[in-house]
Scaffold this motif. Structure first.
Motif, short mmCIF file in Angstrom:
data_model
loop_
_atom_site.label_atom_id
_atom_site.label_comp_id
_atom_site.label_asym_id
_atom_site.label_seq_id
_atom_site.Cartn_x
_atom_site.Cartn_y
_atom_site.Cartn_z
N ASP A 135 0.80 -1.24 0.00
CA ASP A 135 0.00 0.00 0.00
C ASP A 135 0.83 1.27 0.00
O ASP A 135 0.28 2.37 -0.10
N ASP A 136 2.15 1.17 0.07
CA ASP A 136 3.00 2.35 0.21
C ASP A 136 3.19 3.05 -1.13
O ASP A 136 3.66 2.43 -2.09
N VAL A 137 2.87 4.35 -1.19
CA VAL A 137 3.10 5.11 -2.42
C VAL A 137 4.43 5.87 -2.35
O VAL A 137 4.78 6.60 -3.28
N GLY A 138 5.14 5.72 -1.22
CA GLY A 138 6.41 6.43 -1.07
C GLY A 138 7.45 6.01 -2.09
O GLY A 138 8.34 6.78 -2.43
N VAL A 139 7.35 4.78 -2.57
CA VAL A 139 8.27 4.31 -3.61
C VAL A 139 7.52 4.33 -4.93
O VAL A 139 6.55 3.60 -5.12
N PRO A 140 7.92 5.16 -5.89
CA PRO A 140 7.20 5.27 -7.16
C PRO A 140 7.37 4.03 -8.02
O PRO A 140 8.27 3.21 -7.80
N ARG A 141 6.51 3.91 -9.01
CA ARG A 141 6.57 2.77 -9.91
C ARG A 141 7.93 2.62 -10.57
O ARG A 141 8.44 1.53 -10.76
N SER A 142 8.54 3.75 -10.92
CA SER A 142 9.81 3.71 -11.64
C SER A 142 10.91 3.09 -10.80
O SER A 142 11.88 2.54 -11.35
N ARG A 143 10.80 3.17 -9.46
CA ARG A 143 11.80 2.57 -8.59
C ARG A 143 11.38 1.20 -8.09
O ARG A 143 12.22 0.33 -7.86
N ALA A 144 10.09 1.00 -7.92
CA ALA A 144 9.61 -0.27 -7.37
C ALA A 144 9.78 -1.41 -8.35
O ALA A 144 9.99 -2.56 -7.95
N GLY A 145 9.68 -1.12 -9.64
CA GLY A 145 9.85 -2.15 -10.66
C GLY A 145 8.89 -3.30 -10.48
O GLY A 145 7.71 -3.13 -10.19
N LYS A 146 9.42 -4.51 -10.61
CA LYS A 146 8.57 -5.70 -10.50
C LYS A 146 8.23 -6.04 -9.05
O LYS A 146 7.30 -6.80 -8.80
N VAL A 147 8.99 -5.50 -8.13
CA VAL A 147 8.75 -5.81 -6.71
C VAL A 147 7.41 -5.25 -6.25
O VAL A 147 6.67 -5.89 -5.51
N GLY A 148 7.07 -4.06 -6.72
CA GLY A 148 5.81 -3.45 -6.34
C GLY A 148 5.91 -2.66 -5.05
O GLY A 148 6.99 -2.47 -4.49
N ARG A 149 4.77 -2.22 -4.58
CA ARG A 149 4.72 -1.37 -3.40
C ARG A 149 5.02 -2.15 -2.12
O ARG A 149 4.66 -3.32 -2.00
N ARG A 150 5.64 -1.48 -1.18
CA ARG A 150 5.86 -2.07 0.14
C ARG A 150 4.56 -2.11 0.92
O ARG A 150 3.66 -1.28 0.71
N GLY A 151 4.46 -3.05 1.82
CA GLY A 151 3.32 -3.10 2.71
C GLY A 151 3.61 -2.31 3.97
O GLY A 151 4.67 -2.48 4.59
N ILE A 152 2.68 -1.41 4.35
CA ILE A 152 2.84 -0.69 5.61
C ILE A 152 1.50 -0.71 6.36
O ILE A 152 0.77 -1.69 6.29
N ALA A 153 1.15 0.36 7.04
CA ALA A 153 0.05 0.31 8.01
C ALA A 153 -1.31 0.01 7.42
O ALA A 153 -2.21 -0.46 8.14
N GLY A 154 -1.51 0.24 6.13
CA GLY A 154 -2.79 -0.09 5.53
C GLY A 154 -3.14 -1.56 5.67
O GLY A 154 -4.31 -1.95 5.62
N THR A 155 -2.12 -2.39 5.86
CA THR A 155 -2.34 -3.83 6.05
C THR A 155 -3.29 -4.09 7.21
O THR A 155 -4.05 -5.07 7.19
N VAL A 156 -3.27 -3.23 8.21
CA VAL A 156 -4.15 -3.41 9.37
C VAL A 156 -5.62 -3.34 8.95
O VAL A 156 -6.46 -4.07 9.49
N LEU A 157 -5.93 -2.46 8.01
CA LEU A 157 -7.32 -2.37 7.53
C LEU A 157 -7.73 -3.64 6.79
O LEU A 157 -8.89 -4.06 6.86
#
Length: 588
Positions: A135-157
């Motif tokens: 759910d993390d938007v702190g890392v943009p698509r151009s840097r995240a590549g195939k790994v994708g977004r990191r999971g952070i506090a939204g996981t609780v929801l």
């Protein structure tokens, strides 16, 4: 960065923390060897999650009815092993299926994935699915590549919604589908004042990648990872930070970060404390986020959850999560699932709907409406005083207080609670602002404006003392308002003598007690004996300096307990600050 810990062995730390859950909640069961915490069994879909330790209350604090069936803990900031996860999967009730929820980090995804595949191989009839949350938007698509977004506090929801569905008896396929729907309609971003130190690691490592004194890390991850950039100065102030964080989540034109497929007019909001943010400051964050969502984006936050949900040890920061209120398609709305009852230690927040309040405390945004300001009774003033000169001298004194704030704060951080400098500065700035907006016509009006500004802006003991002093001083002037008399040093001396007598009714502080009286009393005594404001200011300065070698008789310094570190070196902050005001008064 805080590098001191009460427990420096990370292995012992994690083990002790896990045991604490069974102490406070005896219905839970702990597998000590595998670091797995289990909720009492149920006949519904079981949900297994976990990750590295250091994010508490995630995930152990969410084990229980309405959330997780089991959590698996790794060491600090490290994924649990596949063996640990497999043990958890095989020991929860799998009769209705198992959902394995994991945050999007390579180690977690791989280890949980290995465990899931082994579980299926060992039990082909097991219904089991894995849900990866990023759910993390702190890392943009151009840097995240195939790994994708990191999971952070939204996981609780995601845990909250899927846990509520499982508790309500929904089938695995529905639980998984709605869980994915939540993950796809959610975005988060964090910010921190500094990185954190992991217990057991060399303290020398603490300086690596450290932030500057006025820098913050925007988009910082929950494992000390760097974010999307650093901000300083005005860009690091809360309004600017929140504006940028919301922009990164909601700006549809930013193709590198626009992860929300749509944006609903109503959203659920989660404001998460990363571990060391004060409750007071978290409250300010909540207000700023909601105000900007409503004012800038016309988004209605229909649920606002604020608290400590997923930490980065003692990280001094926060994260914002926004969740679209999409249709779940299961007969229960997203809000109903978020509001569903649960019995876990990590979700102790009331669900509240922001709407039009009613009753006697109704006001804008649910706040209590302010009372109309009480005005002083108009009184003709015959006292002869050059109001322009008096105001100019007062402003010089106030500016001297503002300039001295860093030094006052430094002293108060050693011998007090660190707020003396900011309190004095806040009062001085409030007086200057009030005088600018409401120029006084005479000396009584001037003193009245000063007293009102202090009452409105300065809190704590010093604020109360200054308010008493200024109101008493104003009262003395009003008693003599009908006299055609010059307001000279003799008049000021009489006024101060009367005011100090009034102040003595409310505080036992006297010269020698290491308080602001050690500057105020010498000022009044010298002004009375010499009639010279400069000599009086010098006496106040000397009096404040002497407090460095005084044992405290009153105030917070009495019980600070570190006298050896400051005695003979650090003056009383209040006395020092007041002496700076008197110095400014006599500046030309």
């Amino acid at each position: 960065m805080q590098t001191k810990h009460f427990v420096n062995d990370p292995t012992k730390l994690v083990a002790a923390a896990l045991r604490s859950h069974c102490i406070t909640r005896p219905e839970l069961t702990l597998d000590t060897e595998n670091k797995i915490l289990y909720a009492p069994g149920s006949s519904n879909v079981s949900i297994v999650s976990g990750g590295g330790s250091g994010h508490e209350p995630s995930f152990t604090g969410f084990v229980g009815e309405g959330f997780l069936s089991a959590s698996v803990a790794g060491t600090v900031f490290a994924s649990p092993s596949a063996r640990q996860v497999l043990t958890a999967i095989e020991n929860v009730d799998g009769s209705k299926g198992v959902l394995v929820t994991v945050m999007n980090y390579t180690g977690d995804v791989l280890n949980f994935g290995v465990a899931l595949e082994k579980a299926k191989a060992r039990n082909p009839g097991l219904q089991i699915e894995m849900l990866v949350v990023g759910d993390d938007v702190g890392v943009p698509r151009s840097r995240a590549g195939k790994v994708g977004r990191r999971g952070i506090a939204g996981t609780v929801l995601v845990h909250k919604v899927t846990g509520a569905m499982a508790a309500a008896g929904f089938e695995l396929k529905d639980v998984v589908r709605v869980g994915r729907l939540v993950a796809q309609n959610m975005a988060s971003i964090g910010v921190s004042l500094s990185h954190v130190h992991v217990p057991g690691r060399p303290r020398a490592d603490a300086s690596e990648g450290s932030l500057g004194p006025d820098e913050v890390e925007l988009g910082m991850g929950i494992h000390n990872e760097a974010g999307c950039g650093r901000r300083s100065g005005a860009d690091a102030e809360l309004p600017s930070l929140v504006a940028e964080m919301l922009r990164q989540i909601l700006d549809t034109s930013d193709k590198d970060r626009n992860f929300l497929p749509t944006r609903t007019a109503e959203m659920a909001v989660l404001i998460n404390n990363l571990g060391a943010l004060s409750v007071l400051e978290l409250g300010a964050v909540v207000t700023e986020v909601v105000d900007q969502l409503q004012g800038h984006y016309q988004i209605k936050p229909v649920r606002v959850f604020a608290g400590t949900f997923m930490t980065s040890l003692d990280g001094p920061g926060f994260s914002i999560t926004l969740l679209n209120t999409v249709d779940t398609g299961v007969g229960k709305s997203l809000l109903e699932l978020l509001d569903a009852p649960s019995n876990v230690s990590g979700w102790q927040v009331p669900a509240r709907q922001i709407g039009a309040p009613s009753g006697k405390h109704a006001g804008k945004g649910g706040a209590t409406a302010s009372k109309t300001e009480t005005k002083d009774t108009e009184q003709e003033c015959l006292l002869q005083c050059d109001i322009g000169s008096a105001r100019s001298r007062l402003e010089n004194g106030l500016k001297a207080v503002i300039a001295a704030e860093p030094e006052v704060t430094k002293y108060d951080e050693i011998v007090g609670d660190g707020d003396c400098g900011t309190t004095l500065k806040r009062g001085a700035e409030a007086i200057l602002k009030r005088l600018s907006s409401s120029p006084p016509k005479d000396i009584i009006a001037l003193l009245s404006e000063v007293a009102t500004a202090v009452e409105d802006s300065m809190d704590g003991t010093s604020g109360a003392l200054y308010a008493i002093f200024l109101n008493s001083l104003t009262h003395f002037f009003k008693l003599h308002a009908g006299e055609k008399r010059a307001v000279d040093t003799k008049f000021w001396s009489e006024a101060l003598k009367s005011t100090l007598a009034a102040l003595a009714k409310y505080t036992p502080a006297r010269i020698g007690d290491r308080t602001l009286m050690d500057a105020l009393q010498p000022y009044e005594d010298t002004l009375q004996s010499t009639g010279d404001p400069r000599k009086a200011a010098e006496a106040a300065k000397d009096g404040a300096a002497k407090t460095a070698s005084m044992h405290p008789g009153l105030g917070r310094t009495v019980y600070i307990g570190n006298e050896a570190s400051w005695f003979g070196k650090v003056p009383d902050p209040g006395a020092f600050g007041l002496s700076k005001f008197f110095e400014g008064l006599v500046q030309e």
